[in-house]
Write an enzyme that holds these catalytic residues in place. Structure first.
Site, PDB file in Angstrom:
ATOM      1  N   LYS A  64       0.755  -1.135   0.006  1.00  0.00           N
ATOM      2  CA  LYS A  64       0.035  -0.099  -0.013  1.00  0.00           C
ATOM      3  C   LYS A  64       0.865   1.179   0.008  1.00  0.00           C
ATOM      4  O   LYS A  64       2.124   1.155   0.223  1.00  0.00           O
ATOM      5  CB  LYS A  64      -0.992  -0.008   1.096  1.00  0.00           C
ATOM      6  CG  LYS A  64      -0.156  -0.102   2.645  1.00  0.00           C
ATOM      7  CD  LYS A  64      -1.177   0.043   3.621  1.00  0.00           C
ATOM      8  CE  LYS A  64      -0.428   0.085   5.059  1.00  0.00           C
ATOM      9  NZ  LYS A  64      -1.303  -0.547   6.237  1.00  0.00           N
ATOM     10  N   ARG A 105     -11.246   0.125  15.090  1.00  0.00           N
ATOM     11  CA  ARG A 105     -11.062   0.680  13.820  1.00  0.00           C
ATOM     12  C   ARG A 105     -12.038  -0.029  12.677  1.00  0.00           C
ATOM     13  O   ARG A 105     -13.135  -0.188  13.280  1.00  0.00           O
ATOM     14  CB  ARG A 105      -9.524   0.781  13.488  1.00  0.00           C
ATOM     15  CG  ARG A 105      -9.166   2.137  12.632  1.00  0.00           C
ATOM     16  CD  ARG A 105      -7.837   2.178  12.250  1.00  0.00           C
ATOM     17  NE  ARG A 105      -7.266   1.094  11.401  1.00  0.00           N
ATOM     18  CZ  ARG A 105      -6.004   0.844  11.184  1.00  0.00           C
ATOM     19  NH1 ARG A 105      -5.187   1.440  11.639  1.00  0.00           N
ATOM     20  NH2 ARG A 105      -5.783  -0.712  10.541  1.00  0.00           N
ATOM     21  N   TYR A 146      13.908  31.188   7.389  1.00  0.00           N
ATOM     22  CA  TYR A 146      12.970  31.634   8.015  1.00  0.00           C
ATOM     23  C   TYR A 146      12.987  31.958   9.505  1.00  0.00           C
ATOM     24  O   TYR A 146      13.235  30.877  10.263  1.00  0.00           O
ATOM     25  CB  TYR A 146      11.705  30.915   7.760  1.00  0.00           C
ATOM     26  CG  TYR A 146      11.305  30.943   6.330  1.00  0.00           C
ATOM     27  CD1 TYR A 146      10.784  32.093   5.630  1.00  0.00           C
ATOM     28  CD2 TYR A 146      11.171  29.766   5.405  1.00  0.00           C
ATOM     29  CE1 TYR A 146      10.303  32.162   4.403  1.00  0.00           C
ATOM     30  CE2 TYR A 146      10.657  30.070   3.989  1.00  0.00           C
ATOM     31  CZ  TYR A 146      10.446  30.961   3.629  1.00  0.00           C
ATOM     32  OH  TYR A 146       9.861  31.095   2.287  1.00  0.00           O
ATOM     33  N   MET A 191      10.090  25.002   2.470  1.00  0.00           N
ATOM     34  CA  MET A 191       9.469  24.132   1.473  1.00  0.00           C
ATOM     35  C   MET A 191      10.355  23.318   0.502  1.00  0.00           C
ATOM     36  O   MET A 191       9.919  22.269   0.290  1.00  0.00           O
ATOM     37  CB  MET A 191       8.361  25.002   0.728  1.00  0.00           C
ATOM     38  CG  MET A 191       7.420  24.223   0.037  1.00  0.00           C
ATOM     39  SD  MET A 191       6.026  24.981  -0.978  1.00  0.00           S
ATOM     40  CE  MET A 191       5.130  25.876   0.234  1.00  0.00           C
TER      41      MET A 191
HETATM   42  C1  LIG Z   1      -0.289  -1.510   6.771  1.00  0.00           C
HETATM   43  C2  LIG Z   1      -0.986  -2.647   7.309  1.00  0.00           C
HETATM   44  C3  LIG Z   1      -0.291  -3.900   7.684  1.00  0.00           C
HETATM   45  C4  LIG Z   1       1.419  -3.811   7.350  1.00  0.00           C
HETATM   46  O1  LIG Z   1       1.882  -3.218   8.727  1.00  0.00           O
HETATM   47  P1  LIG Z   1       3.522  -3.233   8.834  1.00  0.00           P
HETATM   48  O2  LIG Z   1       3.472  -2.819  10.392  1.00  0.00           O
HETATM   49  O3  LIG Z   1       3.813  -2.457   8.159  1.00  0.00           O
HETATM   50  O4  LIG Z   1       4.147  -4.698   8.528  1.00  0.00           O
HETATM   51  C5  LIG Z   1      -0.675  -4.972   7.949  1.00  0.00           C
HETATM   52  N1  LIG Z   1      -2.025  -5.246   7.911  1.00  0.00           N
HETATM   53  C6  LIG Z   1      -2.916  -4.157   7.860  1.00  0.00           C
HETATM   54  C7  LIG Z   1      -4.453  -4.244   8.338  1.00  0.00           C
HETATM   55  C8  LIG Z   1      -2.373  -2.864   7.492  1.00  0.00           C
HETATM   56  O5  LIG Z   1      -3.302  -1.873   7.420  1.00  0.00           O
END
Ligand SMILES: *Cc1c(COP(=O)(O)O)cnc(C)c1O
Length: 373
Positions: free
Chosen positions: A37, A135, A267, A315
């Site tokens: 992801k 969640r 800045y 930036m």
């Molecule tokens: C992102 C995620 C993972 C991977 O987690 P890591 O700590 O990066 O290994 C696994 N399961 C779910 C549901 C996630 O959202």
């Protein structure tokens, strides 16, 4: 000399080695589903997925359906689990692109059943249960789940999954409680003759520290694929994974100049030189994902030496102390990675910036060019 103000160097062979190390640790009975992801935590989802598929990954995980479609459109054939996206408008895309949803409500299961039945397709899905993370995931009872599954024909329960809230904290009882809740639901389903082929709860941490009772028969590592394992609290054993960061982040020096003592930098003038200082101005800033919180705190590597960030990260530019170095515009600085004997990783940056390594990696913006080495 350098063509880019800021760029990433990603080692695909390190990604491959990390995946193999995780597979060795989990053994033959457990499928490893790498999480790609967020553009593979900025390592490049398509390139990383190709390498993992080549190395034998039968499953990959993404967060949303569009990430899954991008992989399909670049020819990825592995099964793809979409973990956090079951919006009504995107549901038909799961069937169109052979993507597998993680469904997190019983209404969602029935909606998917109607969709799959209307399309005349058999549609596997994974059901996510909320065992205490609070969640995504259904909090329905096993009986309610069974009642819903009894109404499905086309939609097929392929996996039962959950996610831990406190995996790195071994002083907390939350993980054990979540495992117990999960096991109770699973046992209830099995007693009723429903046996999901895949059972999974673990991301990197329970894999790295060998919490086998949390593995089921599939694990979902993301961070470890990219070479990172978060430290565990309250545990004396080290991570069992032989994984190493696969990404280095560099920036080009745009300007070098010598300024006197007592001069303000950047800045807000939040740094004033206390001696004649040679500064190097780097072509990277918070728009590239270099955290603004590193103002007056960060360190970068130049010619094998660790030097401090002076003043505010802006930036597009960051100023560092190059006193005593023989540097010129065009020379590189390493923000993340190794230079000679020195190195800096995302966990160290995160500590200085008051954030987590995941956020440092995912925060690197698409403006930073990615090169494969
Ligand atoms: C992102 C995620 C993972 C991977 O987690 P890591 O700590 O990066 O290994 C696994 N399961 C779910 C549901 C996630 O959202």
């Amino acid at each position: 000399m350098n063509m880019y103000r800021s760029w990433l160097e990603v080692s695909l062979s390190q990604i491959d080695a990390n995946f193999r190390s995780i597979r060795r640790a989990t053994g033959p009975g457990v499928t490893v589903m790498p999480v790609v992801k967020a553009d593979a935590y900025r390592h490049g989802a398509v390139e990383v997925s190709r390498v993992l598929e080549e190395a034998g990954a039968r499953w990959l995980a993404v967060s949303n359906v569009h990430e899954g479609i991008a992989l399909r459109e670049s020819g990825i054939q592995s099964r793809i689990l979409v973990m956090a996206d079951f919006l009504p408008a995107s549901r038909p895309l799961f069937l169109d692109y052979n993507l597998t949803p993680s469904i997190h409500s019983l209404e969602g299961v029935l909606a998917y059943e109607h969709l799959a039945a209307a399309a005349g397709q058999s549609a596997p899905f994974h059901l996510k249960i909320d065992t205490g993370m609070g969640r995504l995931g259904t909090r329905a009872s096993a009986l309610e789940i069974l009642d819903t599954l009894a109404q499905t024909r086309a939609a097929k329960l392929e996996g039962l999954m959950s996610h831990f809230a406190s995996a790195p904290n071994y002083t907390s009882t939350q993980t054990d409680e979540q495992i117990a809740t999960f096991t109770a639901v699973l046992q209830h389903l099995r007693t009723a003759g429903i046996n999901p082929p895949l059972v999974h709860l673990s991301s990197t941490v329970p894999v790295a520290y060998g919490r086998k009772e949390a593995w089921g028969n599939l694990v979902r590592p993301g961070h470890a694929i990219y070479g990172y394992v978060s430290p565990a609290k309250g545990l004396n054993t080290a991570s069992s994974l032989d994984v190493h960061p696969a990404l280095a982040w560099k920036a080009t020096i745009l300007e070098v100049k010598d300024i006197p003592a007592g001069a303000a930098i950047g800045y807000g003038g939040i740094h004033t030189t206390n001696r004649p200082t040679r500064i190097a101005v780097l072509g990277v800033g918070y728009a590239d994902g270099y955290p603004h919180r590193l103002s007056n705190k960060g360190r970068v590597l130049i010619q094998g030496r660790s030097v401090p960030v002076l003043g505010a990260v802006s930036m597009d530019l960051t100023t560092v102390d190059a006193t005593g170095l023989n540097v010129e515009p065009g020379h590189p600085a390493t923000l993340l990675g190794a230079d000679g004997a020195e190195s800096i990783d995302a966990q160290q940056i995160a500590k200085l910036a008051g954030t987590i390594s995941y956020s440092v990696l995912c925060g690197i913006s698409s403006r930073v060019v990615r090169l494969y080495v």
